[in-house]
Design a protein around this motif. Structure first.
Motif, PDB file in Angstrom:
ATOM      1  N   HIS A 154       0.818  -1.213   0.000  1.00 18.94           N
ATOM      2  CA  HIS A 154       0.000   0.000   0.000  1.00 18.94           C
ATOM      3  C   HIS A 154       0.850   1.261   0.000  1.00 18.94           C
ATOM      4  O   HIS A 154       0.451   2.293  -0.556  1.00 18.94           O
ATOM      5  N   ASN A 155       2.036   1.207   0.622  1.00 16.51           N
ATOM      6  CA  ASN A 155       2.869   2.406   0.701  1.00 16.51           C
ATOM      7  C   ASN A 155       3.426   2.760  -0.675  1.00 16.51           C
ATOM      8  O   ASN A 155       3.485   1.937  -1.575  1.00 16.51           O
ATOM      9  N   HIS A 156       3.838   4.002  -0.791  1.00 18.99           N
ATOM     10  CA  HIS A 156       4.255   4.535  -2.095  1.00 18.99           C
ATOM     11  C   HIS A 156       5.775   4.442  -2.271  1.00 18.99           C
ATOM     12  O   HIS A 156       6.442   5.424  -2.583  1.00 18.99           O
ATOM     13  N   LEU A 157       6.317   3.267  -2.067  1.00 14.29           N
ATOM     14  CA  LEU A 157       7.746   3.063  -2.261  1.00 14.29           C
ATOM     15  C   LEU A 157       8.041   2.692  -3.708  1.00 14.29           C
ATOM     16  O   LEU A 157       7.177   2.205  -4.429  1.00 14.29           O
ATOM     17  N   LYS A 158       9.276   2.885  -4.088  1.00 14.75           N
ATOM     18  CA  LYS A 158       9.681   2.573  -5.449  1.00 14.75           C
ATOM     19  C   LYS A 158       9.605   1.066  -5.691  1.00 14.75           C
ATOM     20  O   LYS A 158      10.080   0.276  -4.887  1.00 14.75           O
ATOM     21  N   GLY A 159       9.023   0.673  -6.809  1.00 16.46           N
ATOM     22  CA  GLY A 159       8.919  -0.738  -7.159  1.00 16.46           C
ATOM     23  C   GLY A 159       7.641  -1.405  -6.707  1.00 16.46           C
ATOM     24  O   GLY A 159       7.397  -2.574  -7.043  1.00 16.46           O
ATOM     25  N   MET A 160       6.794  -0.687  -5.945  1.00 13.65           N
ATOM     26  CA  MET A 160       5.555  -1.289  -5.451  1.00 13.65           C
ATOM     27  C   MET A 160       4.577  -1.611  -6.582  1.00 13.65           C
ATOM     28  O   MET A 160       3.813  -2.571  -6.495  1.00 13.65           O
ATOM     29  N   LYS A 161       4.608  -0.836  -7.650  1.00  9.55           N
ATOM     30  CA  LYS A 161       3.703  -1.093  -8.778  1.00  9.55           C
ATOM     31  C   LYS A 161       3.990  -2.450  -9.416  1.00  9.55           C
ATOM     32  O   LYS A 161       3.065  -3.128  -9.870  1.00  9.55           O
ATOM     33  N   LEU A 162       5.251  -2.837  -9.438  1.00  6.24           N
ATOM     34  CA  LEU A 162       5.610  -4.143  -9.991  1.00  6.24           C
ATOM     35  C   LEU A 162       5.029  -5.262  -9.139  1.00  6.24           C
ATOM     36  O   LEU A 162       4.472  -6.236  -9.669  1.00  6.24           O
ATOM     37  N   PHE A 163       5.142  -5.133  -7.811  1.00  8.87           N
ATOM     38  CA  PHE A 163       4.579  -6.141  -6.924  1.00  8.87           C
ATOM     39  C   PHE A 163       3.055  -6.181  -7.034  1.00  8.87           C
ATOM     40  O   PHE A 163       2.450  -7.255  -6.990  1.00  8.87           O
ATOM     41  N   ARG A 164       2.433  -5.033  -7.176  1.00 10.06           N
ATOM     42  CA  ARG A 164       0.975  -4.999  -7.329  1.00 10.06           C
ATOM     43  C   ARG A 164       0.551  -5.733  -8.594  1.00 10.06           C
ATOM     44  O   ARG A 164      -0.433  -6.463  -8.601  1.00 10.06           O
ATOM     45  N   PHE A 165       1.328  -5.536  -9.648  1.00 16.28           N
ATOM     46  CA  PHE A 165       1.032  -6.233 -10.907  1.00 16.28           C
ATOM     47  C   PHE A 165       1.181  -7.745 -10.742  1.00 16.28           C
ATOM     48  O   PHE A 165       0.324  -8.524 -11.186  1.00 16.28           O
ATOM     49  N   ILE A 166       2.246  -8.176 -10.059  1.00 17.19           N
ATOM     50  CA  ILE A 166       2.483  -9.609  -9.864  1.00 17.19           C
ATOM     51  C   ILE A 166       1.374 -10.233  -9.023  1.00 17.19           C
ATOM     52  O   ILE A 166       0.861 -11.305  -9.347  1.00 17.19           O
ATOM     53  N   PHE A 167       0.993  -9.571  -7.938  1.00 18.35           N
ATOM     54  CA  PHE A 167      -0.029 -10.128  -7.052  1.00 18.35           C
ATOM     55  C   PHE A 167      -1.408 -10.139  -7.702  1.00 18.35           C
ATOM     56  O   PHE A 167      -2.272 -10.919  -7.301  1.00 18.35           O
ATOM     57  N   SER A 168      -1.622  -9.294  -8.700  1.00 15.01           N
ATOM     58  CA  SER A 168      -2.913  -9.236  -9.387  1.00 15.01           C
ATOM     59  C   SER A 168      -3.007 -10.230 -10.539  1.00 15.01           C
ATOM     60  O   SER A 168      -4.102 -10.461 -11.066  1.00 15.01           O
ATOM     61  N   LEU A 169      -1.869 -10.823 -10.939  1.00 11.77           N
ATOM     62  CA  LEU A 169      -1.838 -11.698 -12.105  1.00 11.77           C
ATOM     63  C   LEU A 169      -2.815 -12.873 -12.059  1.00 11.77           C
ATOM     64  O   LEU A 169      -3.408 -13.211 -13.085  1.00 11.77           O
ATOM     65  N   ASN A 208      -7.928 -17.109  -6.496  1.00  6.17           N
ATOM     66  CA  ASN A 208      -8.749 -15.979  -6.055  1.00  6.17           C
ATOM     67  C   ASN A 208      -7.923 -14.821  -5.516  1.00  6.17           C
ATOM     68  O   ASN A 208      -8.492 -13.774  -5.180  1.00  6.17           O
ATOM     69  N   LEU A 209      -6.615 -15.011  -5.415  1.00  3.09           N
ATOM     70  CA  LEU A 209      -5.771 -14.001  -4.792  1.00  3.09           C
ATOM     71  C   LEU A 209      -5.816 -12.665  -5.528  1.00  3.09           C
ATOM     72  O   LEU A 209      -5.890 -11.602  -4.891  1.00  3.09           O
ATOM     73  N   GLY A 210      -5.791 -12.702  -6.849  1.00  5.93           N
ATOM     74  CA  GLY A 210      -5.778 -11.456  -7.617  1.00  5.93           C
ATOM     75  C   GLY A 210      -7.007 -10.606  -7.355  1.00  5.93           C
ATOM     76  O   GLY A 210      -6.904  -9.398  -7.090  1.00  5.93           O
ATOM     77  N   PHE A 211      -8.184 -11.212  -7.394  1.00  7.46           N
ATOM     78  CA  PHE A 211      -9.436 -10.488  -7.164  1.00  7.46           C
ATOM     79  C   PHE A 211      -9.496  -9.931  -5.740  1.00  7.46           C
ATOM     80  O   PHE A 211      -9.801  -8.748  -5.528  1.00  7.46           O
ATOM     81  N   ASN A 212      -9.165 -10.784  -4.754  1.00 13.84           N
ATOM     82  CA  ASN A 212      -9.196 -10.332  -3.359  1.00 13.84           C
ATOM     83  C   ASN A 212      -8.177  -9.234  -3.104  1.00 13.84           C
ATOM     84  O   ASN A 212      -8.447  -8.272  -2.374  1.00 13.84           O
ATOM     85  N   TYR A 213      -6.997  -9.385  -3.706  1.00 10.47           N
ATOM     86  CA  TYR A 213      -5.941  -8.393  -3.505  1.00 10.47           C
ATOM     87  C   TYR A 213      -6.345  -7.026  -4.061  1.00 10.47           C
ATOM     88  O   TYR A 213      -6.141  -5.991  -3.409  1.00 10.47           O
ATOM     89  N   ILE A 214      -6.933  -7.013  -5.240  1.00 14.68           N
ATOM     90  CA  ILE A 214      -7.355  -5.740  -5.842  1.00 14.68           C
ATOM     91  C   ILE A 214      -8.424  -5.067  -4.983  1.00 14.68           C
ATOM     92  O   ILE A 214      -8.410  -3.844  -4.775  1.00 14.68           O
ATOM     93  N   LEU A 215      -9.358  -5.859  -4.451  1.00 14.87           N
ATOM     94  CA  LEU A 215     -10.387  -5.287  -3.582  1.00 14.87           C
ATOM     95  C   LEU A 215      -9.777  -4.689  -2.316  1.00 14.87           C
ATOM     96  O   LEU A 215     -10.117  -3.570  -1.911  1.00 14.87           O
ATOM     97  N   MET A 216      -8.855  -5.428  -1.680  1.00 17.21           N
ATOM     98  CA  MET A 216      -8.239  -4.938  -0.452  1.00 17.21           C
ATOM     99  C   MET A 216      -7.404  -3.681  -0.701  1.00 17.21           C
ATOM    100  O   MET A 216      -7.465  -2.713   0.070  1.00 17.21           O
TER     101      MET A 216
END
Length: 297
Positions: free
Chosen positions: A100-115, A172-180
Motif C-alpha cells: 500500500h505504501n508509495h515506495l519505489k517498485g511497489m507497482k511491480l509487486f501490485r502487478f504480480i499479485f494481481s496476475l 482468487n488471490l488477484g481479485f481479493n488483492y485488488i479489492l483490499m
C-alpha cells in the motif's frame, strides 16, 4: 400536475424500459428461465435426454435429504470454504498492506499479485496439476531436496482437499488483492498522518484505524468469497474429479455427477435448488448479523 409533465414522465419511463430491455432479456434467458426450469424438473423424473418421464412431487427432495452422499458433499463444501475463504482474504489483506505504501517498485509487486485474476480456472488448474505431479512436480522436488518424503497431493485422501484449496486460494488471490488494495487506497492519508503525530505504531494503526475503515470492503469480499466457494467446480473437475474416495466431492460437483453423468436431471435440479436456498439463507444471515460490525463512516 399538468399534462405536459405527465407526458414527460411517461416518456422517461418508456425510455427507461427500452434501455433496460436488453438486460432484462439476458436475465430472463440466462437466469430466470433456468431457475424456473429447475423448479419444474425437480418435481419430475427424467429420461437420459432430460425429458420429463414421471411426476414425483417432493420425492426428489426427500431422496436427497436421506442420501448420505449429499451430506458428505455438504460437509466437503464446508471444509473447502473454511480452508479457502479466511486464508484467501488474510493473504490478500497482508499483501495489500505490504504494497500500500508509495515506495519505489511497489507497482511491480501490485502487478504480480494481481496476475492470478487474469488466469482462467482451466489454465490455473493445469498449472497446479503439473506442480502436484508425484514425480515431475516442483513441489515434490523441493520436498525431496530438503529430505522429506514426496506427497501424493491429488490422490491421497488426506491431502486432496488441501491441495485443491491451495490452488483455489492462489486463483482468487488477484481479485481479493485488488479489492483490499482499493479499500486501503480509499483511506485518506491525513488519517495516517494524524495517527503518526499521536504516536500510533504501524500495527496499532492497521488494527484500530485501517481495519475498521476498510470493513465494508472486507465484508463484501467475505460474502462474495463464500458464494464463490459454494459454486466451486472447475478446479475440482480438472484436478480430482471429486476423488479420492469422495473427499473433494463438493455440492456443485455432486450436482454435475447426478445431472450430467448419471442423467438424473430431476435429482440434479432439486440439489441445485437446495444449494440456492443454502446460499440465500447464508447471505441473509451475513447481512443480518455480520454487517452490524461494518463501519460505514
Amino acid at each position: 400536475m399538468d399534462k405536459s409533465m405527465i407526458q414527460t414522465r411517461r416518456k422517461e419511463m418508456m425510455l427507461a424500459y427500452v434501455l433496460l430491455a436488453p438486460s432484462l432479456f439476458l436475465f430472463g434467458v440466462f437466469l430466470f428461465y433456468p431457475l424456473l426450469k429447475s423448479v419444474y424438473l425437480s418435481l419430475f423424473l427424467t429420461d437420459p435426454q432430460g425429458r420429463v418421464a414421471e411426476y414425483v412431487g417432493m420425492d426428489n427432495f426427500k431422496e436427497i435429504l436421506l442420501s448420505e452422499k449429499f451430506y458428505t458433499s455438504f460437509m466437503n463444501t464446508v471444509i473447502f470454504i473454511v480452508l479457502t475463504v479466511p486464508v484467501g482474504i488474510a493473504v490478500a489483506l497482508l499483501l495489500a498492506a505490504l504494497t500500500h505504501n508509495h515506495l519505489k517498485g511497489m507497482k511491480l509487486f501490485r502487478f504480480i499479485f494481481s496476475l492470478p485474476m487474469a488466469v482462467s480456472v482451466g489454465t490455473g488448474s493445469m498449472i497446479w496439476m503439473i506442480m502436484y505431479h508425484p514425480t515431475l512436480g516442483i513441489l515434490n522436488y523441493f520436498m525431496q531436496f530438503v529430505g522429506l518424503d514426496p506427497i501424493q497431493w491429488l490422490t491421497d485422501p488426506k491431502w486432496a482437499m488441501l491441495s485443491v484449496s491451495l490452488m483455489t486460494i492462489w486463483m482468487n488471490l488477484g481479485f481479493n488483492y485488488i479489492l483490499m488494495l482499493s479499500g486501503m487506497q480509499g483511506v485518506s492519508d491525513d488519517i495516517y498522518d494524524s495517527a503518526r503525530i499521536d504516536g500510533s505504531r504501524p500495527l496499532r494503526t492497521f488494527v484500530q484505524i485501517t481495519m475498521p475503515l476498510i470493513s465494508p470492503t472486507l465484508f463484501f469480499t467475505f460474502v462474495v468469497s463464500i458464494i464463490g466457494a459454494f459454486q466451486a467446480f472447475g478446479q475440482i473437475n480438472i484436478l480430482t474429479k471429486g476423488g479420492p474416495m469422495n473427499t473433494t466431492n463438493v455440492m456443485v460437483y455432486n450436482i454435475y455427477q447426478d445431472a450430467f453423468i448419471n442423467f438424473r436431471f430431476g435429482i440434479g435440479s432439486a440439489q441445485a435448488l437446495i444449494l440456492f436456498a443454502i446460499i440465500l439463507l447464508l447471505t441473509i444471515v451475513q447481512f443480518k448479523f455480520v454487517e452490524k460490525k461494518v463501519h460505514y463512516g
